[in-house]
Scaffold this motif. Sequence first.
Motif: not given
Length: 283
Positions: A40-67
């Motif tokens: 909700a706090r991410a800037p609204d930028l062209a050509d930018a997708e937003v994915v939630p993750a926390d450094y300490a959450d490996p599952t979320a981080a792996r998902h956020a960094l896929a590809g």
Amino acid sequence: MVLPTPALAVTGATGRLGGRVARRLAAAGTAQRLVVRDPARAPDLADAEVVPADYADPTAARHALAGISTVFMVSATESADRVSQHQSFIDSAVAAGVDRIVYVSFVGAAPDATFTLARDHWATEEHLRASGLRHTILRDNLYLDFLSLLAGDDGVIRGPAGNGRVAAVAQDDIADVAAVVLGRPEAHDGACYDLTGPDSLTLTEVAAKLSSAMGRTVSYHPESIEEAYASRARYGAPDWQVEAWVSTYLAIAAGELATVSDTVQRLTGHPPISLDDYLHRLR
């Protein structure tokens, strides 16, 4: 229509530095993925997708960094377990198939650095080097932007910095360098850049410049180490944080933040912002 996966991910885009970098990349037409804790706090930028993750959450981080090929990694919020968070995120990047990380560190990072958080940055750097990922390290000096916030309500900067000097760097200059590096990351693999401003100033000189620009008297009181711990005890902060605050000034006293580099000029083509320039922009 399904958009192609961007090659670049930017962390910390809801913060001062990561947000600056993300906006520069968007202005250059670079597709990016913003990896943030609070979408909700991410800037609204062209050509930018937003994915939630926390450094300490490996599952979320792996998902956020896929590809993702390249990650711009801003250091996590200061905490007692920040190193373990960083290490977890780097491990997640490896698991997700990331190629490289551009990491924001601190000038003088070393296992025996006076500034305690510079030791944390060294531990992160070492984990990054051991990970097998290609990497670039941006070692920032103190933020020029924060020098005006050092004085208390009484206009006094207090700390055990003695007559040491600091070559503080503006966040805008760090973001400019980061944008250049991220524009052609392969050209900077293996590099470790010290980022500083154009001047190396004592806190007495900083106070004089603040006085001139802000229309009020600002002075510097060189505390003893005992005075420094005592004056900060009223905040009720944990011991590790108080030690970090005090050791920032001790690093200045030890000369560890004094060296001026030419990196900003060399990589961006423009001179770094001075304290006088920065304060002029605030008027």
